[in-house]
Design a protein around this motif. Structure first.
Motif, PDB file in Angstrom:
ATOM      1  N   LEU A   1       0.823  -1.206   0.000  1.00 15.68           N
ATOM      2  CA  LEU A   1       0.000   0.000   0.000  1.00 15.68           C
ATOM      3  C   LEU A   1       0.862   1.263   0.000  1.00 15.68           C
ATOM      4  CD1 LEU A   1      -2.590  -1.071   2.722  1.00 15.68           C
ATOM      5  CD2 LEU A   1      -2.857  -1.217   0.235  1.00 15.68           C
ATOM      6  N   ASP A   2       1.995   1.180   0.694  1.00 14.69           N
ATOM      7  CA  ASP A   2       2.834   2.364   0.845  1.00 14.69           C
ATOM      8  C   ASP A   2       4.272   1.918   1.121  1.00 14.69           C
ATOM      9  OD1 ASP A   2       3.415   5.166   1.267  1.00 14.69           O
ATOM     10  OD2 ASP A   2       3.408   4.772   3.420  1.00 14.69           O
ATOM     11  N   SER A   3       5.241   2.619   0.528  1.00 17.94           N
ATOM     12  CA  SER A   3       6.664   2.370   0.789  1.00 17.94           C
ATOM     13  C   SER A   3       7.334   3.683   1.140  1.00 17.94           C
ATOM     14  CB  SER A   3       7.353   1.793  -0.456  1.00 17.94           C
ATOM     15  OG  SER A   3       6.891   0.497  -0.721  1.00 17.94           O
TER      16      SER A   3
ATOM     17  N   ARG B   1      10.390   0.913   4.636  1.00 20.59           N
ATOM     18  CA  ARG B   1       9.228   0.487   5.410  1.00 20.59           C
ATOM     19  C   ARG B   1       8.089   0.314   4.423  1.00 20.59           C
ATOM     20  NH1 ARG B   1       4.672   3.058   7.236  1.00 20.59           N
ATOM     21  NH2 ARG B   1       3.842   2.326   9.205  1.00 20.59           N
ATOM     22  N   ARG B   2       7.454  -0.860   4.436  1.00 18.74           N
ATOM     23  CA  ARG B   2       6.347  -1.122   3.526  1.00 18.74           C
ATOM     24  C   ARG B   2       5.087  -1.441   4.329  1.00 18.74           C
ATOM     25  NH1 ARG B   2       8.694  -1.412  -1.449  1.00 18.74           N
ATOM     26  NH2 ARG B   2      10.687  -2.455  -1.634  1.00 18.74           N
ATOM     27  N   ARG B   3       4.019  -0.790   3.972  1.00 22.19           N
ATOM     28  CA  ARG B   3       2.709  -1.072   4.549  1.00 22.19           C
ATOM     29  C   ARG B   3       2.013  -2.015   3.571  1.00 22.19           C
ATOM     30  NH1 ARG B   3       0.628  -1.857   9.034  1.00 22.19           N
ATOM     31  NH2 ARG B   3      -1.492  -1.144   9.285  1.00 22.19           N
ATOM     32  N   ARG B   4       1.576  -3.167   4.043  1.00 24.24           N
ATOM     33  CA  ARG B   4       0.993  -4.198   3.181  1.00 24.24           C
ATOM     34  C   ARG B   4      -0.413  -4.559   3.629  1.00 24.24           C
ATOM     35  NH1 ARG B   4       4.791  -7.201   0.177  1.00 24.24           N
ATOM     36  NH2 ARG B   4       6.920  -6.574   0.572  1.00 24.24           N
TER      37      ARG B   4
ATOM     38  N   GLN C   1      -7.705  -9.061   4.158  1.00 22.11           N
ATOM     39  CA  GLN C   1      -7.585  -7.600   4.278  1.00 22.11           C
ATOM     40  C   GLN C   1      -6.836  -7.141   5.544  1.00 22.11           C
ATOM     41  OE1 GLN C   1     -10.644  -8.884   2.884  1.00 22.11           O
ATOM     42  NE2 GLN C   1      -9.495  -8.389   1.039  1.00 22.11           N
ATOM     43  N   TYR C   2      -6.094  -8.047   6.163  1.00 25.21           N
ATOM     44  CA  TYR C   2      -5.275  -7.691   7.326  1.00 25.21           C
ATOM     45  C   TYR C   2      -4.120  -6.799   6.863  1.00 25.21           C
ATOM     46  CZ  TYR C   2      -2.271  -8.278  11.430  1.00 25.21           C
ATOM     47  OH  TYR C   2      -1.490  -8.064  12.530  1.00 25.21           O
ATOM     48  N   ARG C   3      -3.866  -5.715   7.602  1.00 25.82           N
ATOM     49  CA  ARG C   3      -2.777  -4.796   7.250  1.00 25.82           C
ATOM     50  C   ARG C   3      -1.616  -4.982   8.218  1.00 25.82           C
ATOM     51  NH1 ARG C   3      -5.171   0.875   5.019  1.00 25.82           N
ATOM     52  NH2 ARG C   3      -6.488  -0.064   3.415  1.00 25.82           N
ATOM     53  N   PHE C   4      -0.406  -4.943   7.665  1.00 28.88           N
ATOM     54  CA  PHE C   4       0.796  -5.099   8.485  1.00 28.88           C
ATOM     55  C   PHE C   4       1.964  -4.359   7.842  1.00 28.88           C
ATOM     56  CE2 PHE C   4       0.504  -8.589   5.535  1.00 28.88           C
ATOM     57  CZ  PHE C   4       1.791  -8.862   5.117  1.00 28.88           C
ATOM     58  N   THR C   5       3.017  -4.192   8.614  1.00 28.08           N
ATOM     59  CA  THR C   5       4.190  -3.449   8.166  1.00 28.08           C
ATOM     60  C   THR C   5       5.384  -4.383   8.076  1.00 28.08           C
ATOM     61  OG1 THR C   5       3.366  -1.468   9.275  1.00 28.08           O
ATOM     62  CG2 THR C   5       5.705  -1.491   8.724  1.00 28.08           C
ATOM     63  N   THR C   6       6.167  -4.221   7.010  1.00 28.50           N
ATOM     64  CA  THR C   6       7.420  -4.958   6.870  1.00 28.50           C
ATOM     65  C   THR C   6       8.556  -3.955   6.666  1.00 28.50           C
ATOM     66  OG1 THR C   6       7.182  -5.195   4.478  1.00 28.50           O
ATOM     67  CG2 THR C   6       6.315  -6.986   5.854  1.00 28.50           C
ATOM     68  N   PHE C   7       9.759  -4.406   6.939  1.00 30.68           N
ATOM     69  CA  PHE C   7      10.950  -3.582   6.761  1.00 30.68           C
ATOM     70  C   PHE C   7      11.935  -4.346   5.892  1.00 30.68           C
ATOM     71  CE2 PHE C   7       8.974  -2.283  10.675  1.00 30.68           C
ATOM     72  CZ  PHE C   7       8.993  -0.908  10.585  1.00 30.68           C
TER      73      PHE C   7
END
Length: 153
Positions: free
Chosen positions: A14-16, A26-29, A35-41
């Motif tokens: 969704l966002d980097s 940082r990526r927002r997925r 439809q669960y949202r989480f963040t990865t690095f």
């Protein structure tokens, strides 16, 4: 990237955003199934630098330890924390660019002193006095005279 909620394989970004001075992302997925949202690095995996100490022992390079030494040298001096961070970052970058996995602690100390001399002379002398372990006032005066002569040029 698997969803940490439902373990589905399909997620979308969704966002980097760059973080850590551009060294990480940082990526927002969002999971396409639940439809669960989480963040990865995401970051570059760096080869560990090993510091070879004066007595021959080895330890992994630690930028935080380097920063602590700089903070002590710059205590009560007009040197910002941003400047200390920049020096630490530049020294680490120079060490990694050398391409060696083992670095002598003497080389690290010299790189730090070169940068401190440009930023604050008192911080430089403080760091040098600990790093070079001045044995007496004559060695200390010799270092000061060398610095004075360098400034005259």
């Amino acid at each position: 990237m698997r969803c940490p909620n439902c373990d589905a394989k399909n997620t979308r970004v969704l966002d980097s955003r760059p973080i850590d001075e551009g060294r990480s992302i940082r990526r927002r997925r969002e999971c396409e199934s639940c439809q669960y949202r989480f963040t990865t690095f995401e970051r570059v995996e760096e080869i560990p630098l090993i510091v070879v100490k004066k007595e021959g022992t080895r330890e992994e390079f630690n930028r935080e330890k380097l920063k602590r030494g700089l903070i002590k040298a710059c205590e009560k001096r007009p040197v910002s924390i941003e400047e200390i961070e920049r020096i630490a970052f530049d020294v680490e970058k120079d060490l990694r660019n050398q391409g060696n996995s083992e670095i002598l602690s003497d080389d690290i100390g010299e790189l730090i002193m070169d940068r401190l001399a440009e930023v604050d002379e008192v911080a430089y002398v403080r760091f040098a006095s600990v790093y070079r372990q001045f044995k007496d006032i004559n060695v200390f005066m010799s270092e000061l005279n060398e610095m004075i002569n360098k400034n005259k040029k």
